[in-house]
Design a protein around this motif. Structure first.
Motif, PDB file in Angstrom:
ATOM      1  N   ALA A 124       0.855  -1.193   0.000  1.00  0.00           N
ATOM      2  CA  ALA A 124       0.000   0.000   0.000  1.00  0.00           C
ATOM      3  C   ALA A 124       0.888   1.239   0.000  1.00  0.00           C
ATOM      4  O   ALA A 124       1.936   1.245   0.643  1.00  0.00           O
ATOM      5  CB  ALA A 124      -0.897  -0.003   1.223  1.00  0.00           C
ATOM      6  N   LEU A 125       0.476   2.237  -0.763  1.00  0.00           N
ATOM      7  CA  LEU A 125       1.214   3.501  -0.797  1.00  0.00           C
ATOM      8  C   LEU A 125       0.250   4.621  -0.441  1.00  0.00           C
ATOM      9  O   LEU A 125      -0.729   4.862  -1.163  1.00  0.00           O
ATOM     10  CB  LEU A 125       1.808   3.733  -2.198  1.00  0.00           C
ATOM     11  CG  LEU A 125       2.472   5.093  -2.412  1.00  0.00           C
ATOM     12  CD1 LEU A 125       3.677   5.250  -1.503  1.00  0.00           C
ATOM     13  CD2 LEU A 125       2.903   5.253  -3.865  1.00  0.00           C
ATOM     14  N   ILE A 158       3.772  -1.219   3.764  1.00  0.00           N
ATOM     15  CA  ILE A 158       2.906  -0.027   3.800  1.00  0.00           C
ATOM     16  C   ILE A 158       3.845   1.169   3.749  1.00  0.00           C
ATOM     17  O   ILE A 158       4.692   1.335   4.631  1.00  0.00           O
ATOM     18  CB  ILE A 158       2.035   0.007   5.071  1.00  0.00           C
ATOM     19  CG1 ILE A 158       1.068  -1.189   5.081  1.00  0.00           C
ATOM     20  CG2 ILE A 158       1.244   1.310   5.148  1.00  0.00           C
ATOM     21  CD1 ILE A 158       0.246  -1.301   6.348  1.00  0.00           C
ATOM     22  N   ALA A 159       3.722   1.958   2.693  1.00  0.00           N
ATOM     23  CA  ALA A 159       4.623   3.105   2.514  1.00  0.00           C
ATOM     24  C   ALA A 159       3.821   4.398   2.640  1.00  0.00           C
ATOM     25  O   ALA A 159       2.711   4.499   2.124  1.00  0.00           O
ATOM     26  CB  ALA A 159       5.277   3.034   1.140  1.00  0.00           C
ATOM     27  N   LYS A 202      -3.827   8.340   8.995  1.00  0.00           N
ATOM     28  CA  LYS A 202      -5.012   7.584   9.438  1.00  0.00           C
ATOM     29  C   LYS A 202      -5.202   6.335   8.582  1.00  0.00           C
ATOM     30  O   LYS A 202      -5.468   5.240   9.087  1.00  0.00           O
ATOM     31  CB  LYS A 202      -6.266   8.467   9.335  1.00  0.00           C
ATOM     32  CG  LYS A 202      -6.572   9.242  10.586  1.00  0.00           C
ATOM     33  CD  LYS A 202      -7.923   9.907  10.448  1.00  0.00           C
ATOM     34  CE  LYS A 202      -8.217  10.748  11.677  1.00  0.00           C
ATOM     35  NZ  LYS A 202      -9.408  11.563  11.513  1.00  0.00           N
ATOM     36  N   ALA A 203      -5.092   6.522   7.251  1.00  0.00           N
ATOM     37  CA  ALA A 203      -5.266   5.387   6.343  1.00  0.00           C
ATOM     38  C   ALA A 203      -4.188   4.330   6.585  1.00  0.00           C
ATOM     39  O   ALA A 203      -4.467   3.122   6.578  1.00  0.00           O
ATOM     40  CB  ALA A 203      -5.223   5.869   4.895  1.00  0.00           C
ATOM     41  N   ALA A 204      -2.955   4.790   6.846  1.00  0.00           N
ATOM     42  CA  ALA A 204      -1.868   3.845   7.131  1.00  0.00           C
ATOM     43  C   ALA A 204      -2.169   3.062   8.398  1.00  0.00           C
ATOM     44  O   ALA A 204      -1.926   1.847   8.469  1.00  0.00           O
ATOM     45  CB  ALA A 204      -0.555   4.598   7.278  1.00  0.00           C
ATOM     46  N   VAL A 214      -3.350   5.149  -2.383  1.00  0.00           N
ATOM     47  CA  VAL A 214      -4.331   6.031  -1.736  1.00  0.00           C
ATOM     48  C   VAL A 214      -3.842   7.462  -1.916  1.00  0.00           C
ATOM     49  O   VAL A 214      -2.787   7.835  -1.398  1.00  0.00           O
ATOM     50  CB  VAL A 214      -4.486   5.688  -0.237  1.00  0.00           C
ATOM     51  CG1 VAL A 214      -5.522   6.591   0.405  1.00  0.00           C
ATOM     52  CG2 VAL A 214      -4.878   4.234  -0.057  1.00  0.00           C
ATOM     53  N   ARG A 215      -4.593   8.243  -2.674  1.00  0.00           N
ATOM     54  CA  ARG A 215      -4.199   9.633  -2.960  1.00  0.00           C
ATOM     55  C   ARG A 215      -4.862  10.545  -1.933  1.00  0.00           C
ATOM     56  O   ARG A 215      -6.086  10.625  -1.874  1.00  0.00           O
ATOM     57  CB  ARG A 215      -4.647  10.016  -4.373  1.00  0.00           C
ATOM     58  CG  ARG A 215      -4.183   9.015  -5.403  1.00  0.00           C
ATOM     59  CD  ARG A 215      -4.909   9.166  -6.718  1.00  0.00           C
ATOM     60  NE  ARG A 215      -4.467  10.339  -7.433  1.00  0.00           N
ATOM     61  CZ  ARG A 215      -4.705  10.535  -8.730  1.00  0.00           C
ATOM     62  NH1 ARG A 215      -5.368   9.625  -9.427  1.00  0.00           N
ATOM     63  NH2 ARG A 215      -4.279  11.604  -9.335  1.00  0.00           N
TER      64      ARG A 215
END
Lengths: 216, 409
Positions: free
Chosen positions: A72-73, A123-124, A109-111, A98-99
């Motif tokens: 995931a980026l 996860i970056a 939050k998304a991370a 995820v932009r």
């Protein structure tokens, strides 16, 4: 279970006359151009623009996706270029992009959600072009929470920044300097041939020199 | 042993009545059903008592009930005799009940054959020679000796539920409670039929407002009601009904259950149901269009990409090597570029950074979509500027404007 193992160990030792030693568990890592990236921990890749930090991140993603892992980026400033990532070997269909359109808080939050959901190899979080003031405002508790989210998992958490902010939360820091651009030929028809990148891979305050080339 | 009910007009009633006695039902025609009654002796007694029970159950005066050794004999007896018949002799039945072709009917009429018994008495070899396969088959029907399987009626698989509420619901929590019950009921039906679902369709009739419809596509077929309910909750948090809900219609699209087995030595990926909930939460945060796996489009237009679902890659990829990474500025900031006579850029000023261009390479020309209204034509340069680093700049040839596309990193 522990008792059974101990009993078995004693029996083997007494019957064979040998001493059994426990092999220390080795931390799993992802091999990349900028050095090993540990799983279950946070790694910070820091450096100025054109220092090769994004190329280093792509090599992490490429290594993970080549191993059929999902990555995931979290792209805080919407800087990811899928074409150059694909050229670096990143398998795009295994990459969740995820932009966050400039919102650092959303990226973190998304991370956090993805880290707690589990199952991702890498996860970056790309904060490299986020305003320094916004990244500086991220409380240390948020970095701790992220670190805790990936602890004891196979997920490598990688944060891309201009300068390090996570302090003791990151297990490894990769500090890169402005790369030397090598140009070939004269105009017209000249070519930007490669970057010669360098810096330090730091673990437990012990720096190790890192050098790699990024070619077109 | 087979039973047949023949009554004009009301097929659903006949099917319902037959379903009371057996699950193996054939809808022979709009006025006739045949069903298997083997094994009912233990419940109802001998065939006459079974026939009486069927007659009582159907409750239609004109209905004829027949029991016979095979389905066709039961059908002909029910169509030919009134009331209840059990293993009746078919000899007296008129030939038109066989429903043969017009040629067959003409021949029979010419030969003076009027009943099943008269046809049955004809020599089979002569029938085969003169009337062919059809004649042989119809003669066997007339003798009541054709054995065949029932063409079973299959229930249309509809997995839906509806609730009409006495008092309208205007809060999310009680609505979710009701949805939870409905999902549980419909999923139980899906499980009974060995199916799962990959789409949830929810329609809510609102008080003094247009119907509110939600369609949720699930990444994998599932029967996990908790996951479905959570996804519905997240969706309704974003798209809440605008007025109190009066009626709820829920429908689940049936799909084959997931049967994927991953390799023993492959790394385990995110659990699909859990990932979908996480993605739904992230979509709420950043917008649905900003989440997904990027897919390159088959064009030379810069930044041509679309979002798709995560999936394991199938294509072969080039060997891993550290390659130039472009950090793309979106939207690309405009720039002012000073060039020398031959067109080589010398200096740049933009919101990203300004200064003298230390080194450059280019131009790389590209164009496309000239056959549409969105034609583009551009020239790209790689430049090194102290304040920006190594960057890609481009000139829109038609508009003569410069942009900073991104920086190499």
């Amino acid at each position: 279970m522990a008792t059974a193992v101990a009993t078995l160990r004693e029996e083997i030792q007494s019957r064979l006359g040998v001493v059994l030693r426990t092999k220390p568990a080795e931390a799993e890592t992802l091999a990349t151009v900028a050095g090993a990236i540990p799983r279950g921990a946070m790694t910070e890749i820091v450096g100025p623009a054109s220092s090769g930090r994004t190329a280093a991140l792509y090599s992490v993603l490429a290594a993970a996706t080549a191993g059929q892992e999902f990555c995931a980026l979290l792209d805080a400033q919407d800087r990811f270029d899928p074409l150059s990532a694909a050229a670096a070997g990143v398998r795009l269909s295994q990459l969740l992009w995820v932009r966050c359109n400039g919102n650092v808080e959303h990226a973190l939050k998304a991370a956090d959600m993805l880290a707690n959901g589990g199952g991702f190899g890498v996860i970056a979080i790309d904060l490299a072009d986020a305003p320094e003031s916004a990244v500086h405002r991220v409380p240390l508790a948020a970095w701790f929470r992220l670190r805790r989210g990936v602890e004891n998992t196979r997920t490598a958490l990688v944060v891309l920044e201009r300068s390090a902010h996570a302090r003791s939360c990151s297990a490894v820091k990769i500090e890169l300097k402005r790369a030397r651009a090598v140009w070939r030929g004269l105009m017209p028809g000249g070519l930007l041939e490669r970057f010669e990148c360098g810096g330090h891979w730091i673990h437990n305050h012990q720096p190790r020199a890192v050098e790699f080339r990024v070619i077109r | 042993m087979f039973a047949c009910i023949h009554a004009p007009g009301n097929l659903p009633l006949l099917v319902e009545c037959a379903g009371h006695f057996s699950p193996l039902i054939e809808e022979t025609s709009p006025d006739t059903v045949v069903f298997d009654v083997r094994g009912l002796q233990r419940i109802h007694g001998d065939p006459e008592q079974i026939a009486d029970a069927i007659r009582r159950r159907i409750g239609i005066k004109e209905a004829a009930v027949a029991i016979a050794r095979n389905p066709d004999a039961a059908v002909h007896a029910a169509r030919g005799f009134h009331g209840v018949t059990v293993n009746a002799c078919l000899d007296s039945l008129p030939l038109h009940l066989l429903r043969g072709s017009p040629d067959f009917a003409r021949n029979m009429d010419a030969w003076g054959i009027r009943t099943f018994g008269e046809l049955a008495a004809l020599p089979p070899l002569g029938i085969a020679a003169r009337l062919g396969d059809e004649g042989v088959y119809l003669q066997r029907l007339a003798t009541g000796t054709v054995q065949r399987q029932l063409r079973l009626r299959v229930d249309p698989m509809e997995f839906r539920d509806k609730r009409e509420l006495e008092d309208s619901i205007d809060l999310l929590e009680p609505l979710l409670l009701l949805l939870s019950q409905m999902l549980g009921d419909v999923c139980e039906r899906l499980r009974y039929h060995g199916r799962a679902t990959n789409q949830i369709r929810l329609r809510m009739k609102l008080e003094r407002a247009e119907d509110h419809t939600l369609v949720l596509n699930l990444p994998v077929p599932t029967l996990n009601t908790r996951v479905m309910l959570k996804l519905l909750q997240l969706e309704m948090n974003e798209h809440a009904p605008s007025a109190p809900v009066e009626k709820i219609f829920l429908e689940l699209e049936p799909a084959d259950p997931r049967t994927t087995q991953h390799g023993l030595f492959l790394p385990s990926g995110p659990e699909p149901e859990k990932l979908e909930i996480t993605l739904a939460r992230i979509r709420l945060l950043v917008g649905a269009e900003n989440v997904g796996a990027p897919e390159l489009l088959d064009t030379h237009r810069p930044d041509a990409v679309r979002m798709t679902a995560l999936a394991q890659a199938k294509n072969s990829y080039p060997p891993l090597r550290p390659a130039f990474a472009l950090r793309r500025f979106r939207p690309a900031p405009s720039a002012q570029v000073w060039c020398e006579d031959r067109g080589k850029p010398l200096r740049i000023a933009s919101s990203v950074g300004s200064g003298a261009i230390l080194a450059c390479a280019g131009p790389w020309s590209s164009s496309g979509d000239w056959w549409t209204n969105a034609a583009w034509s551009r020239q790209e340069w790689d430049v090194e500027v102290q304040a920006i680093g190594v960057a890609r700049i481009s000139q829109d040839v038609a508009r003569r404007r410069w942009f900073v596309e991104g920086s190499y990193d």
